[in-house]
Design an enzyme around this catalytic site. Structure first.
Site, PDB file in Angstrom:
ATOM      1  N   VAL A 191      18.891 -18.674 -11.793  1.00 62.57           N
ATOM      2  CA  VAL A 191      17.745 -18.731 -10.881  1.00 62.57           C
ATOM      3  C   VAL A 191      18.087 -19.664  -9.734  1.00 62.57           C
ATOM      4  O   VAL A 191      18.526 -20.798  -9.956  1.00 62.57           O
ATOM      5  CB  VAL A 191      16.480 -19.248 -11.613  1.00 62.57           C
ATOM      6  CG1 VAL A 191      15.344 -19.479 -10.619  1.00 62.57           C
ATOM      7  CG2 VAL A 191      16.047 -18.268 -12.696  1.00 62.57           C
ATOM      8  N   ALA A 207      19.085 -24.839  -8.378  1.00 56.45           N
ATOM      9  CA  ALA A 207      19.362 -23.641  -9.170  1.00 56.45           C
ATOM     10  C   ALA A 207      19.548 -24.043 -10.629  1.00 56.45           C
ATOM     11  O   ALA A 207      19.666 -25.232 -10.939  1.00 56.45           O
ATOM     12  CB  ALA A 207      20.607 -22.944  -8.646  1.00 56.45           C
ATOM     13  N   LYS A 208      19.566 -23.088 -11.508  1.00 52.11           N
ATOM     14  CA  LYS A 208      19.834 -23.357 -12.924  1.00 52.11           C
ATOM     15  C   LYS A 208      20.184 -22.044 -13.593  1.00 52.11           C
ATOM     16  O   LYS A 208      19.796 -20.981 -13.111  1.00 52.11           O
ATOM     17  CB  LYS A 208      18.590 -23.963 -13.600  1.00 52.11           C
ATOM     18  CG  LYS A 208      18.880 -24.724 -14.874  1.00 52.11           C
ATOM     19  CD  LYS A 208      19.263 -26.173 -14.609  1.00 52.11           C
ATOM     20  CE  LYS A 208      19.590 -26.907 -15.895  1.00 52.11           C
ATOM     21  NZ  LYS A 208      19.697 -28.358 -15.671  1.00 52.11           N
ATOM     22  N   GLY A 209      20.897 -22.131 -14.708  1.00 57.34           N
ATOM     23  CA  GLY A 209      21.243 -20.914 -15.433  1.00 57.34           C
ATOM     24  C   GLY A 209      21.254 -21.171 -16.910  1.00 57.34           C
ATOM     25  O   GLY A 209      21.120 -22.307 -17.371  1.00 57.34           O
TER      26      GLY A 209
END
Ligand code: NAD
Length: 427
Positions: free
Chosen positions: A71, A116-118
């Site tokens: 994201v 962001a992050k995942g």
């Protein structure tokens, strides 16, 4: 201008957390944003959400599918930046919230990144090393369309480490046809990693605690400290607190809760956790019940595990003076209010755990210039950025009579939304 906002259809209304906590934090800051408030909806919806299928061949020859996410919450101030989590609780909702907190953290520290992050929804302990490598490589390949050294730069988080970053860097590099060190941070030193990165988040937690202690008259030396989570963040923070004269009286990880009023031998506990994968079976302390853990009398409490841990009920029972958030999102907004009423100071995640992303920024800069700094230089620059951010946020909290969290959000959201406004909307 009349504003029409659609709802986010991909969110499950039955399970609103932790994204709902992030939205509530944004709502709290909106009245402080002046004319920039007209852009605030930008922060309430991620810029880009990618859900990927991660299929692998398991060691027994069967085929298994897992769900992965990346994201990008906001890219107004620069490329996306944020970790990758491997944990069975990973969901789109969680990754969105973590990405949002990265936007705020990067802006609060003045780093030239968006947020962001995942993550991949797996329990990494249930896989062999070879399977984890296949999961990591396939996930990286699938999110390869949105990441890159000038697009979005992942890093480690819960359940991922230097080795995961090495596989990500290699997979991305193979796919683009050249070595691209700057695509991830938190890499091994041999692959362009930075000195000091492994320790940076824990070191930053300590710096934030020390600065809070100085301003509140609660010195670290001699203080009693409780730490939840004994991984990269909690383990290293505990060690540095100890080195500076604090007494770690209790620890909790996913499998065990232990206490020792005389102070836990942290190097021995770290060695035990490294050898056995958890604190379970460590002899240097007594087992403790979960409720007792949250009610221990101490000066500093460091949640460094998962989000949503400091619930309203626990906030009511806690007997600490200062909470330093090593984890992302450990305190719910309702618990925040209770802590505020009870005069317990909260140093929020977006400031307290920002040491990691700050040294990740140094790593990325060093990779771009192919010129590497000494550990002293890195730690000195980390101190300087953390102290400057701490002072600015503390000042804003005093001037506006708001919590440290709201002050950090004010500074960060102003920066993000000013960038949004100055760039303008295309077309
Ligand atoms: P890690 O995987 O190294 O360690 C996590 C620790 O939490 C482990 O000790 C685990 O046993 C414990 N834990 C897991 N579930 C738990 C539970 N239900 N109750 C108690 N303990 C539990 O992860 P980490 O990198 O240390 O990350 C911890 C937190 O810090 C996360 O919220 C992460 O997003 C945040 N964070 C990490 C970094 C970083 O650089 N690694 C940077 C900023 C923020």
């Amino acid at each position: 201008m009349t504003i029409h906002h659609g709802t986010l259809s991909y969110l499950d209304p039955e399970r609103p957390e932790p994204w709902a906590s992030f939205i509530e934090q944004i709502d709290r800051v909106a009245p402080h944003l002046g004319s920039l408030a007209q852009w605030v909806e930008t922060l309430k919806r991620p810029k880009r959400v990618l859900i990927v299928d991660v299929p692998i061949v398991r060691d027994d020859g069967s085929i298994a599918h897992y769900e992965g996410y990346r994201v990008q919450h906001n890219l107004s101030r620069g490329p996306g930046k944020g970790g990758v989590r491997f944990h069975p609780g990973v969901s789109l909702n969680e990754v969105m919230a973590l990405a949002g907190w990265m936007t705020v953290k990067n802006a609060a520290l003045g780093l030239p990144y968006g947020g962001a992050k995942g993550g991949v929804r797996i329990d990494p302990r249930a896989f062999s090393r070879a399977e984890l490598e296949r999961i990591t490589r396939r996930y990286t390949s699938e999110i390869g369309i949105v990441i890159g050294p000038d697009k979005d730069i992942p890093a480690p988080d819960i359940g991922t480490d230097q080795q995961t970053m090495a596989w990500m860097m290699d997979t991305y590099s193979v796919n683009v046809g050249h070595t691209a060190s700057g695509v991830v941070t938190g890499k091994p030193i041999a692959l362009g990693g930075s000195l000091g990165r492994h320790e940076a988040t824990g070191r930053g937690v300590y710096i934030a605690a020390r600065e809070a202690g100085i301003r509140s008259g609660i010195p670290i030396a001699g203080a009693r400290v409780v730490v939840q989570g004994f991984g990269n963040v909690g383990g290293i923070a505990a060690r540095i607190f100890r080195e500076n004269g604090a007494k770690i009286i209790a620890l909790q990880d996913a499998e065990s809760t232990i206490a020792n009023p005389a102070g836990i031998d942290i190097p021995a506990a770290l060695a035990h956790a490294a050898a056995h994968g958890s604190l379970a079976g460590f002899f240097g302390a007594e087992p403790l019940g979960d409720d007792d853990f949250w009610q221990l009398e101490c000066e500093y409490f460091v949640p460094a595990a998962l989000e949503g841990q400091v619930t309203p009920q626990r906030a009511q029972a806690m007997r600490t003076r200062i909470i330093v958030e090593g984890a992302n999102g450990p305190t719910t907004p309702a618990a925040d209010d209770i802590l505020h009423e009870r005069d317990i100071l909260v140093i929020p995640d977006v400031l307290a755990n920002a040491g990691g992303v700050t040294v990740s920024y140094f790593e990325w800069v060093q990779d771009f210039s192919s010129f590497f700094w000494s550990e002293e230089e890195i730690n000195a620059r980390l101190e300087s950025i953390m102290m400057k951010a701490f002072e600015a946020i503390w000042q804003t909290a005093q001037e506006r009579k708001v919590s440290i969290r709201t002050a950090a959000f004010i500074i960060a959201c102003q920066r993000v939304l000013a960038a949004r406004e100055q760039r303008g909307l295309y077309p």
